[in-house]
Design a protein around this motif. Structure first.
Motif, PDB file in Angstrom:
ATOM      1  N   ILE A  63      -0.869  11.888   7.262  1.00 16.49           N
ATOM      2  CA  ILE A  63      -2.316  11.823   7.033  1.00 16.49           C
ATOM      3  C   ILE A  63      -3.030  11.921   8.376  1.00 16.49           C
ATOM      4  N   MET A  64      -3.963  12.849   8.471  1.00 12.31           N
ATOM      5  CA  MET A  64      -4.693  13.050   9.719  1.00 12.31           C
ATOM      6  C   MET A  64      -5.671  11.905   9.990  1.00 12.31           C
ATOM      7  N   LYS A  65      -5.927  11.696  11.243  1.00 13.81           N
ATOM      8  CA  LYS A  65      -6.945  10.719  11.628  1.00 13.81           C
ATOM      9  C   LYS A  65      -8.301  11.142  11.058  1.00 13.81           C
ATOM     10  N   ARG A  66      -9.184  10.181  10.913  1.00 13.69           N
ATOM     11  CA  ARG A  66     -10.480  10.459  10.318  1.00 13.69           C
ATOM     12  C   ARG A  66     -11.613  10.194  11.303  1.00 13.69           C
ATOM     13  N   GLY A  67     -12.742  10.851  11.054  1.00 14.72           N
ATOM     14  CA  GLY A  67     -13.961  10.583  11.813  1.00 14.72           C
ATOM     15  C   GLY A  67     -13.807  10.796  13.305  1.00 14.72           C
ATOM     16  N   GLY A 121       0.808   7.790   7.027  1.00 16.35           N
ATOM     17  CA  GLY A 121       1.465   8.717   6.107  1.00 16.35           C
ATOM     18  C   GLY A 121       1.752   8.032   4.786  1.00 16.35           C
ATOM     19  N   LEU A 122       2.069   8.831   3.771  1.00 16.79           N
ATOM     20  CA  LEU A 122       2.462   8.283   2.482  1.00 16.79           C
ATOM     21  C   LEU A 122       3.898   7.759   2.577  1.00 16.79           C
ATOM     22  N   ARG A 123       4.155   6.606   2.022  1.00 15.02           N
ATOM     23  CA  ARG A 123       5.482   6.006   2.113  1.00 15.02           C
ATOM     24  C   ARG A 123       6.522   6.895   1.435  1.00 15.02           C
ATOM     25  N   TYR A 124       7.711   7.010   2.036  1.00 19.54           N
ATOM     26  CA  TYR A 124       8.788   7.810   1.460  1.00 19.54           C
ATOM     27  C   TYR A 124       9.805   6.954   0.732  1.00 19.54           C
ATOM     28  N   ASP A 125       9.732   5.629   0.897  1.00 16.63           N
ATOM     29  CA  ASP A 125      10.534   4.713   0.112  1.00 16.63           C
ATOM     30  C   ASP A 125       9.817   3.371   0.084  1.00 16.63           C
ATOM     31  N   LEU A 126      10.445   2.347  -0.508  1.00 16.48           N
ATOM     32  CA  LEU A 126       9.807   1.041  -0.603  1.00 16.48           C
ATOM     33  C   LEU A 126      10.417   0.015   0.349  1.00 16.48           C
ATOM     34  N   THR A 127      11.503   0.394   1.033  1.00 16.61           N
ATOM     35  CA  THR A 127      12.200  -0.563   1.897  1.00 16.61           C
ATOM     36  C   THR A 127      11.452  -0.817   3.196  1.00 16.61           C
ATOM     37  N   VAL A 128      10.990   0.251   3.845  1.00 18.00           N
ATOM     38  CA  VAL A 128      10.219   0.076   5.077  1.00 18.00           C
ATOM     39  C   VAL A 128       8.933  -0.719   4.805  1.00 18.00           C
ATOM     40  N   PRO A 129       8.151  -0.385   3.761  1.00 21.28           N
ATOM     41  CA  PRO A 129       6.973  -1.207   3.467  1.00 21.28           C
ATOM     42  C   PRO A 129       7.316  -2.659   3.147  1.00 21.28           C
ATOM     43  N   LEU A 130       8.446  -2.898   2.440  1.00 24.91           N
ATOM     44  CA  LEU A 130       8.838  -4.270   2.134  1.00 24.91           C
ATOM     45  C   LEU A 130       9.134  -5.040   3.416  1.00 24.91           C
ATOM     46  N   PRO A 150       0.820  -1.214   0.000  1.00 26.33           N
ATOM     47  CA  PRO A 150       0.000   0.000   0.000  1.00 26.33           C
ATOM     48  C   PRO A 150       0.858   1.269   0.000  1.00 26.33           C
ATOM     49  N   CYS A 151       0.325   2.341  -0.577  1.00 23.46           N
ATOM     50  CA  CYS A 151       1.055   3.615  -0.572  1.00 23.46           C
ATOM     51  C   CYS A 151       0.995   4.284   0.800  1.00 23.46           C
ATOM     52  N   VAL A 152       0.039   3.877   1.632  1.00 20.78           N
ATOM     53  CA  VAL A 152      -0.100   4.438   2.980  1.00 20.78           C
ATOM     54  C   VAL A 152       0.453   3.452   4.002  1.00 20.78           C
ATOM     55  N   GLU A 153       1.292   3.966   4.909  1.00 20.36           N
ATOM     56  CA  GLU A 153       1.887   3.116   5.949  1.00 20.36           C
ATOM     57  C   GLU A 153       1.544   3.682   7.332  1.00 20.36           C
ATOM     58  N   HIS A 154       1.619   2.832   8.346  1.00 17.23           N
ATOM     59  CA  HIS A 154       1.442   3.281   9.723  1.00 17.23           C
ATOM     60  C   HIS A 154       2.516   4.330  10.046  1.00 17.23           C
ATOM     61  N   ILE A 155       2.122   5.373  10.738  1.00 22.08           N
ATOM     62  CA  ILE A 155       3.068   6.448  11.054  1.00 22.08           C
ATOM     63  C   ILE A 155       4.196   5.927  11.953  1.00 22.08           C
ATOM     64  N   GLU A 156       3.903   4.920  12.801  1.00 20.41           N
ATOM     65  CA  GLU A 156       4.945   4.353  13.660  1.00 20.41           C
ATOM     66  C   GLU A 156       6.062   3.727  12.824  1.00 20.41           C
ATOM     67  N   ASN A 157       5.693   3.068  11.725  1.00 18.55           N
ATOM     68  CA  ASN A 157       6.693   2.436  10.867  1.00 18.55           C
ATOM     69  C   ASN A 157       7.534   3.476  10.138  1.00 18.55           C
ATOM     70  N   LEU A 158       6.871   4.542   9.672  1.00 19.63           N
ATOM     71  CA  LEU A 158       7.580   5.576   8.916  1.00 19.63           C
ATOM     72  C   LEU A 158       8.469   6.425   9.810  1.00 19.63           C
ATOM     73  N   SER A 159       8.165   6.472  11.086  1.00 15.76           N
ATOM     74  CA  SER A 159       8.913   7.329  12.029  1.00 15.76           C
ATOM     75  C   SER A 159       9.755   6.512  12.996  1.00 15.76           C
ATOM     76  N   SER A 160      10.267   5.385  12.538  1.00 16.01           N
ATOM     77  CA  SER A 160      10.975   4.455  13.426  1.00 16.01           C
ATOM     78  C   SER A 160      12.474   4.695  13.477  1.00 16.01           C
ATOM     79  N   LYS A 161      12.916   5.858  12.961  1.00 23.76           N
ATOM     80  CA  LYS A 161      14.331   6.225  12.936  1.00 23.76           C
ATOM     81  C   LYS A 161      15.144   5.291  12.048  1.00 23.76           C
ATOM     82  N   GLN A 162      14.485   4.723  11.035  1.00 26.71           N
ATOM     83  CA  GLN A 162      15.175   3.871  10.067  1.00 26.71           C
ATOM     84  C   GLN A 162      15.447   4.602   8.753  1.00 26.71           C
ATOM     85  N   GLY A 163      14.707   5.669   8.498  1.00 28.91           N
ATOM     86  CA  GLY A 163      14.769   6.305   7.182  1.00 28.91           C
ATOM     87  C   GLY A 163      15.612   7.549   7.080  1.00 28.91           C
TER      88      GLY A 163
END
Length: 419
Positions: free
Chosen positions: A67-71, A89-98, A44-57
């Motif tokens: 992406i803001m929370k909804r509802g 958030g939108l993924r900034y690379d493909l390695t974290v999603p992989l 998916p193009c959208v990933e959990h913010i915890e994964n994107l902000s894990s100090k790996q990138g």
């Protein structure tokens, strides 16, 4: 409010001529990497913010489109900080999603797993030539192989692809994060300062040896350590022999098999590859991603700033998800930069076949129009590309535009018959 016709800053519309090149390169990617046994996947193009902000990138984590929370989950009244408002958030690379994908699906995948992933990524970066806020990445990764066979396969596959689309005379620069650390340790830099030292070293191609020395000095490091450090870069040769001699020098701070492993990769790729490129040891190569644990590499094309591909080994990332480390190594080509180079060079898709345009004058009879359409269908059935279009008043400009799109043959249908 008036609608805006231009795309959002840092993103672009893709015109037909470029799209044709992009589709050709994409086809070559899938065919070439498929021939090396890589499996196409999609995340998916959208990933959990915890994964994107894990100090790996690395610095990419500062460029996330969040992406803001909804509802009901979005509670503006009680929010005290950004994390109270954001959950993805939108993924900034493909390695974290992989890494997340493999962690979630490993039981259903072969081992080792050879992955091919193509898709858009997003970074809130400053746009410039060849760099956009939305762009396509193309990654190949080998998960579950701790041997140098993974690096050799990745380099051979990537250079084979580049050869197929016309690149030659470029350079694959290669290094190892463990050698970087060994060099810093040998010169007496404390371990906690390594990342700062490497960030400064990474500027070598822009500010030169003197600039690096100046910045290290300004950062508070002793002159003796700086001189000893920079002397290493001046003395080492950029080949496998240079790696081995450096490994011997660093024997007290570096495992001997780490230097030999890198040297063997260089020797194997040199002996096996049939593509026209150089592979050279570059002890100044750093790469900014903090998740790299061993071999790192980049591709440099003469006359083009920055790299057009890069990657390395990241044996610790999947363990962040599973609690158990899994060997992993990947190589990403800069798809957008490659397309930019090809477009600048006036690249035309080879073997695309003859393209014919049928131009029909406005007001022709149904009989004439049907004749044109029938003839076009017969040619299409034989594999030819035929465009059927109404003739414009400015026929000369219309033809010039079609020629730019690769049309070489024209047939015109008028009320009084063919001309």
């Amino acid at each position: 409010m008036a609608l805006k016709k231009k795309p959002v800053t840092g993103m672009k519309d893709i015109l037909p001529a470029e799209m044709q090149v992009r589709e050709y390169v994409t086809k070559q990617i899938r065919e070439t990497y498929g021939g090396f046994g890589f499996h196409s996947i999609e995340t998916p193009c959208v990933e959990h913010i915890e994964n994107l902000s894990s100090k790996q990138g690395g610095d990419n984590e500062k460029l996330i489109f969040k992406i803001m929370k909804r509802g009901e989950k979005l509670n503006l009244e009680e929010a005290r900080e950004e994390n109270d408002l954001v959950d993805s958030g939108l993924r900034y690379d493909l390695t974290v999603p992989l890494s997340r994908y493999y962690s979630n699906n490993a039981a259903s995948l072969p081992s080792p797993f050879k992955s091919l992933q193509m898709g858009s990524v997003w970074r809130a970066d400053r746009p410039q030539k060849g760099r956009f806020r939305q762009f396509v990445q193309c990654d190949i990764d080998i998960l579950g192989d701790s041997t140098r066979l993974a690096e050799i396969e990745l380099i051979l596959a990537t250079t084979t692809l580049l050869g197929k689309i016309g690149f030659k005379g470029y350079t694959v620069r290669i290094n190892d994060r463990n050698i970087l650390k060994g060099m810093a340790a040998y010169c007496g830099f404390p371990e906690e300062s390594y990342e700062q030292v490497f960030i400064i070293l990474d500027k070598m191609d822009k500010i030169g040896m003197e600039g690096v020395a100046k910045e290290l000095s300004e950062a508070g490091y002793e002159e003796e350590k700086i001189k000893k450090y920079l002397a290493l870069f001046e003395s080492v040769t950029m080949d496998s022999a240079g790696v081995r001699s450096l490994g011997a020098l660093l024997k007290d701070v570096l495992k001997q098999d780490e230097a030999e492993n890198l040297a063997a990769i260089i020797d194997s790729v040199t002996a096996i590859s049939t593509s026209q490129f150089k592979i050279q040891f570059d002890p100044t190569l750093v790469r900014g991603m903090s998740y790299y644990t061993g071999t790192i590499f980049e591709i440099q094309v003469d006359g083009f700033p920055g790299s057009v591909g890069g990657g390395g080994r990241y044996d610790k990332m999947i363990g962040k998800f599973t609690g158990m480390d899994t060997p992993a190594c990947g190589f990403s080509i800069g798809f957008e930069r490659i397309i930019t180079i090809l477009m600048d060079e006036g690249f035309t898709v080879p073997g695309s076949g003859e393209k014919t345009a049928f131009l029909i004058e406005k007001g022709v009879s149904d009989e004439v129009a049907d004749q044109a359409m029938k003839e076009a269908m017969e040619k299409r059935a034989r594999g030819m590309t035929v465009l059927v279009s109404q003739m414009n008043k400015n026929k000369k400009f219309q033809k010039e535009s079609l020629i730019k799109e690769g049309y070489t043959q024209f047939k015109e249908f008028y009320k009084e018959g063919l001309k």
